[in-house]
Design an enzyme around this catalytic site. Structure first.
Site, PDB file in Angstrom:
ATOM      1  CB  SER A 137      -0.888   0.007   1.244  1.00 10.36           C
ATOM      2  OG  SER A 137      -0.095   0.316   2.375  1.00 10.36           O
ATOM      3  CE  LYS A 138      -1.911   6.530  -2.889  1.00 10.91           C
ATOM      4  NZ  LYS A 138      -3.260   7.008  -2.745  1.00 10.91           N
TER       5      LYS A 138
END
Ligand code: GLU
Length: 465
Positions: free
Chosen positions: A239-240
């Site tokens: 994820s980010k």
């Protein structure tokens, strides 16, 4: 054997992320290897979340990676009449039924199931409903079998079975008339002749439901290959938090598409110990047999290593064209400076990304170089006066402006001043580039050109303090 037909079916609700790109790449490689057909289908039935911008972003990213499709892009939003017909056919055959349960009723049943620690699942109230509430809204549900099991032999994960009683009477069409993912994906994969579905393993739970739908619709069931997820270094889903997850963000960070492709393919696939693969080699060597069953861990250092490899070995002409864009992003134009391909030749061994290369190339293109204050204080002092005078004189006599000719001129400066090469090169480097680190100054001068090089040395000479 019929021709292999695979597809990539992104939902346009955001950019193309690393995981999606890898799925697209695996499909592309297999299609190319088997001389099959790679279909691109935009799954935009969720009108509220799909955007034109995301479609563009996905197409741009695929183009950048070189993943051209043979058919499509098809848009599910343009195929609603087909889905409506198929829903009608399912209703007519008894394979589906109208469900009039209200959201409140369903919620109450869900809560009851939760209290009784049962898996929440539609109870089939409307399966045999006799009186139909006139004018009430309804959804269309799949009349799914409750006995037996549904198994499939996944090309990556092996045999996977689900008990049919675990599966639900899926909604095929919502009360607003729009069809749902599990239904349209089956209709489209079947109608588009897809015979192998390669996708992320987050869809494994959907697969038995889809297989039951293929059968109910009278379609042949394709083969499936579910690709493991990509995790961050902490073993959590990428994820980010782990850095950029958008493919195009990596372009903006100065990565080359071939580095990205090479990196993505190795996230989950291997071929002995080999790390570097050209696209042609991948097409020749890729196979699902060597795709691992467990998740791949995203490793930014390895991606950077591959990128520096491709920059080092890249064609200067092509990298030069890219360099123009990266320099433009920094606010510099290449028009009245050296040929970018020549600049690339001096920098490609030293840079891991194109952004780094552009930053280092700025001195070739800016009007007046900005001196690093420490470098200036140390190397542009009055003690350097003899070096600058001798250099300007020697370089001034050159008719042939090449790295070799510059080097010979500097040897004469060494003789004249009695200084070693380093003592001469460092102040000149600061004069030419503003800094103490750069490629060989003879090469820098050759590429920078006579006029700009001499002007810079002369300008620095006037600042010696
Ligand atoms: N549109 C789905 C997604 O983006 C893919 C469906 C599939 O590959 O079956 O997750």
């Amino acid at each position: 054997m019929s021709q292999l037909r695979v597809r990539f079916a992104p939902s346009p609700t955001g950019y193309l992320h690393i995981g999606g790109a890898r799925t697209a790449l695996f499909n592309y490689l297999l299609a190319r290897k088997e001389r099959g057909c790679f279909v691109l289908r935009i799954e935009d039935t969720d009108v509220a979340r799909s955007t034109e911008e995301s479609v563009e972003a996905i197409l741009r990213a695929m183009h950048w990676l070189g993943l051209s499709c043979d058919e499509g892009p098809y848009y599910q939003s343009q195929r609603f009449p087909l889905y409506r017909d198929k829903v009608q056919a399912m209703l007519a055959s008894g394979g589906a039924y109208r469900c009039y349960c209200t959201a409140e009723e369903l919620e109450a049943k869900r809560q009851l199931a939760e209290r009784e620690k049962r898996k929440p699942k539609y109870d089939g109230t409307c399966r045999n409903r006799s009186e139909v509430p006139a004018g009430s809204p309804y959804v269309v549900r799949f009349h799914a079998p409750r006995e037996g099991e549904t198994c499939f032999n996944d090309r990556i994960k092996g045999t996977i079975c689900f008990q049919n009683q675990e599966l639900d009477d899926l909604i095929l069409q919502r009360s607003d008339g729009t069809p749902t993912y599990n239904f349209v994906v089956v209709v489209d994969d079947a109608e588009m002749g897809i015979n192998l579905v390669i996708r992320g393993d987050d869809h494994i739970n959907n697969t038995p439901r889809q297989i039951l739908l293929y059968r109910a619709l009278g379609y042949a069931v394709p083969e499936f290959a579910h690709v493991p997820m990509i995790l961050g270094a902490d073993q959590k889903r990428l994820s980010k938090r782990h850095g950029a997850t958008s493919v195009m963000a990596y372009r903006d960070l100065g990565y080359l598409p071939e580095a990205m492709v090479n990196y993505l393919v190795r996230l989950g696939w291997s071929h002995g110990d080999q790390e570097i693969f050209s696209m042609e080699e991948l097409i020749e060597k890729f196979s699902l047999d060597q795709v691992g069953r467990s998740a791949g861990v995203f490793n930014p250092e390895k991606l950077l290593w591959l990128n520096s490899h491709y920059i080092k070995t890249g064609d200067p002409q092509r990298l030069g064209n890219l360099l123009r864009d990266y320099l433009a992003a920094l606010g510099h134009r290449c028009d009245d400076g050296p040929e970018p391909a020549e600049v690339v030749k001096t920098l490609q061994d030293r840079c891991k990304t194109m952004v780094e290369m552009a930053e280092q190339a700025v001195y070739y293109y800016c009007q007046d170089v900005t001196f690093d204050s420490q470098a200036e204080a140390k190397f542009l002092t009055s003690a350097q006066q003899p070096v600058f005078s001798a250099t300007l004189e020697q370089l001034g006599t050159l008719t042939d402006w090449t790295a070799e000719a510059v080097e010979e001129a500097l040897s004469r400066v060494m003789q004249e001043t009695g200084l070693k090469f380093g003592k001469i090169a460092q102040p000149l480097r600061v004069a030419l580039t503003g800094n103490t680190v750069s490629p060989s100054i003879c090469e820098v001068m050759a590429v920078m050109g006579r006029d700009r090089s001499l002007a810079r040395i002369a300008r620095a000479a006037t600042r010696l303090a």
